[in-house]
Scaffold this motif. Structure first.
Motif, short mmCIF file in Angstrom:
data_model
loop_
_atom_site.label_atom_id
_atom_site.label_comp_id
_atom_site.label_asym_id
_atom_site.label_seq_id
_atom_site.Cartn_x
_atom_site.Cartn_y
_atom_site.Cartn_z
N MET A 1 -24.71 40.43 7.16
CA MET A 1 -23.80 39.26 6.60
C MET A 1 -24.52 38.86 4.98
SD MET A 1 -22.61 38.25 9.21
CE MET A 1 -22.28 36.56 10.10
N SER A 2 -23.63 39.91 4.38
CA SER A 2 -24.16 39.78 2.94
C SER A 2 -23.60 38.51 2.32
CB SER A 2 -23.48 41.17 2.15
OG SER A 2 -22.21 41.28 2.61
N LEU A 3 -24.49 38.15 1.14
CA LEU A 3 -24.14 37.20 0.21
C LEU A 3 -23.70 37.63 -1.31
CD1 LEU A 3 -24.43 34.10 -0.68
CD2 LEU A 3 -26.66 34.60 -0.66
N LEU A 4 -22.49 37.25 -1.56
CA LEU A 4 -22.25 37.73 -2.92
C LEU A 4 -22.07 36.44 -4.01
CD1 LEU A 4 -20.42 40.04 -4.42
CD2 LEU A 4 -18.40 38.78 -3.69
N VAL A 5 -22.45 36.73 -5.26
CA VAL A 5 -22.34 35.83 -6.24
C VAL A 5 -21.47 36.57 -7.40
CG1 VAL A 5 -24.44 36.14 -7.32
CG2 VAL A 5 -23.26 34.20 -7.92
N VAL A 6 -20.52 35.82 -7.94
CA VAL A 6 -19.96 36.10 -9.32
C VAL A 6 -20.09 35.03 -10.16
CG1 VAL A 6 -17.89 35.25 -8.47
CG2 VAL A 6 -17.94 36.69 -10.28
N GLY A 7 -20.73 35.21 -11.47
CA GLY A 7 -20.66 34.45 -12.48
C GLY A 7 -21.32 34.74 -13.66
N SER A 8 -22.00 34.01 -14.65
CA SER A 8 -22.36 34.62 -15.87
C SER A 8 -23.70 35.13 -15.77
CB SER A 8 -22.24 33.43 -16.86
OG SER A 8 -23.15 32.48 -16.55
N ILE A 9 -24.10 36.10 -16.60
CA ILE A 9 -25.30 36.70 -16.96
C ILE A 9 -25.46 36.29 -18.16
CG2 ILE A 9 -26.85 38.77 -16.76
CD1 ILE A 9 -25.01 39.72 -14.46
N ALA A 10 -26.36 35.76 -18.72
CA ALA A 10 -26.57 35.19 -19.96
C ALA A 10 -27.90 35.56 -20.69
CB ALA A 10 -26.19 33.62 -20.23
N LEU A 11 -27.77 34.94 -22.08
CA LEU A 11 -29.17 34.98 -22.74
C LEU A 11 -29.17 33.53 -23.26
CD1 LEU A 11 -29.38 38.26 -24.58
CD2 LEU A 11 -30.67 37.83 -22.53
N ASP A 12 -30.09 32.92 -22.80
CA ASP A 12 -30.19 31.53 -23.06
C ASP A 12 -31.26 31.17 -24.15
OD1 ASP A 12 -28.25 30.75 -21.20
OD2 ASP A 12 -29.52 30.12 -19.72
N SER A 13 -31.01 30.31 -25.04
CA SER A 13 -31.99 29.78 -26.14
C SER A 13 -32.04 28.28 -25.87
CB SER A 13 -31.59 30.04 -27.51
OG SER A 13 -31.58 31.65 -27.46
N VAL A 14 -33.29 27.90 -25.37
CA VAL A 14 -33.29 26.28 -24.92
C VAL A 14 -34.51 25.72 -25.65
CG1 VAL A 14 -33.91 25.03 -22.86
CG2 VAL A 14 -32.41 27.23 -22.57
#
Lengths: 307, 307
Positions: A1-14
């Protein structure tokens, strides 16, 4: 029962009142995965540039996060820079550099097409629809979006809503999407446009889940120290979907519990910069925090009685 | 086990997007009493001018509200006029006319001095202290205040805090009093200054109770229609104190339930202009709403288990 995500992979400066980071791993797919993987293995679809620090990704793989759908493209990784107000209640985007994310065309490896639980992180709704086309027979699809898409691609977004099960957005987005400032009417609006349920995140005030059968509220975990709110919403989605995927139970009672796991993961996310807090959270700590939510909200109506 | 309230008895003129009222009965003592009397008899101490509509007060007497401590003074009744924003999230005071309230010196009738449960509504902290001096042996004293007194009479207010059991204020007041924007640290600050517990009301986001033994959160009741937020905080206090007085049970579990009664009364208050909604709420409806809170927040951690 796999769980998939699609989205951004970022480099954040906070920048927060408590310090700042530069080019720290972040983005919706990483926050989601770091949280969800505490509950269930995760498959990630995304893109990074050749400059992305691979050590950070390797550490995630060790936690059951399958990066087989993360493409490395020629160019710079997606970068976001933001500054929070003194009380962390608002933030200003100082810089957004899309880099390779601008040309992102999510392609699912064959093994990912069998995913049963899918989270479409906040990307162009056309790409979200494209991902759905590649998943064979998902059991539950949840989706995030943002004001930019609500304004610029409303028609596609409305089309997408007819193909998903749960919309997971924040209160500002719910108001903008529905055109109604009352959050419960806004939630009801969403239910009449396709999804079987809607989760509305309210930051430090928690989140609500509305579907045809119930309205459930979970508060935010009470924290005396908050370091960085970035990614809390995606970590929430990771907790919610991670619990659903590991239990495979879509009953109303279990969705309530999924909301609490979501809130627990959101609370971990803000306790450190970026996804760092998830480096040292284990399952026992997750369960302890879920019990903490119980202590926080439960009451017994039987007490005292009616005179 | 009598319940006493001292506070304002006003004539409110309120403008909301849904209509407006003129010289409608209001004020902290009336909102508190209208709510509390659904649970337990209330004794009221206050002052009105000769222009006050006595019919409104008579209707309250029929509900178990003892107005034996309400003095009628020569002059005009206290009047407040305010206007709410389109989403009711903020308001502007258009006019305040203190009238007879300016010279208010609360005097408790002898029968009122035996009160066991006391709520000191938002008035000058010197007067609140003066009321406490007149109560022989209260079992639980709760108190409200506002930014005006926090700024202008801080020393007296800090003295008062050492003589009360529960401070019931809103989040803005808690932040201003403690000088801390984090609501949990602000609550902890209050606990180090005298009271055994503090209730912080957060409007549409509910309220928290913190004491040495627990932190409890109750959400606001989900309402798709809100007409007038005026008095919701005092109605909350009325529900909280009314439940405590009728049960006489100061256990942590019962204080949690008192918070829920508070939130229920706050939700009734905002469903109509002024105190009108309480004209038709009965005890069954109160209990049904408390059950509604249970449906809203309860979850079962046992579900699904840990894999």
């Amino acid at each position: 029962m796999s769980l998939l995500v699609v989205g951004s992979i970022a480099l954040d400066s906070v920048i927060t009142p408590f310090g700042e980071t530069a080019d720290d791993p972040g983005g919706s797919a990483l926050f989601f995965s770091a949280a969800a993987a505490l509950l269930h293995p995760v498959q990630v679809v995304g893109v990074v540039g050749r400059d992305y620090p691979l050590g950070a990704l390797k550490r995630l793989e060790a936690r059951g996060i399958d990066l087989g759908g993360v493409e490395t493209a020629d160019g710079e990784s997606f970068r976001w820079k933001g500054k929070y107000s003194y009380d962390l209640s608002s933030r200003e985007t100082l810089e957004t550099r899309l880099g390779v994310f601008a040309g992102f065309q999510p392609k699912l490896p064959p093994a990912f097409r069998d995913a049963k639980y899918v989270f479409l992180g906040n990307i162009d709704p056309e790409l979200q629809l494209g991902v759905l086309d590649q998943v064979k027979a998902p059991r539950l699809v949840a989706c995030d979006t943002m004001n930019y898409w609500i304004q610029s691609k409303r028609d596609v977004l409305l089309q997408l809503l007819r193909h998903i099960d749960y919309l997971i957005i924040n209160d500002t987005e719910a108001r903008e999407l529905s055109g109604d400032w009352n959050i419960y009417r806004a939630a009801r609006w969403v239910l009449t446009h396709g999804p079987r349920g809607v989760v509305i995140k309210q930051g430090e005030y928690g989140a609500i889940l509305m579907d045809a059968e119930m309205l459930f509220k979970v508060p935010a975990y009470p924290l005396e120290e908050v370091f960085d709110p970035t990614g809390a919403g995606d970590a929430f989605a990771g907790g919610f979907m991670g619990h659903v995927a590991r239990t495979g139970d879509l009953s109303p009672d279990n969705l309530r519990l999924a909301m609490v796991y979501g809130a627990a993961m959101g609370s971990f996310a803000v306790e450190e910069f970026g996804i760092r807090r998830f480096d040292d959270v284990d399952r026992d700590e997750v369960e302890a925090r879920v019990r903490g939510f119980r202590d926080l909200v439960h009451f017994d109506h039987g007490l005292g009685g009616t005179p």
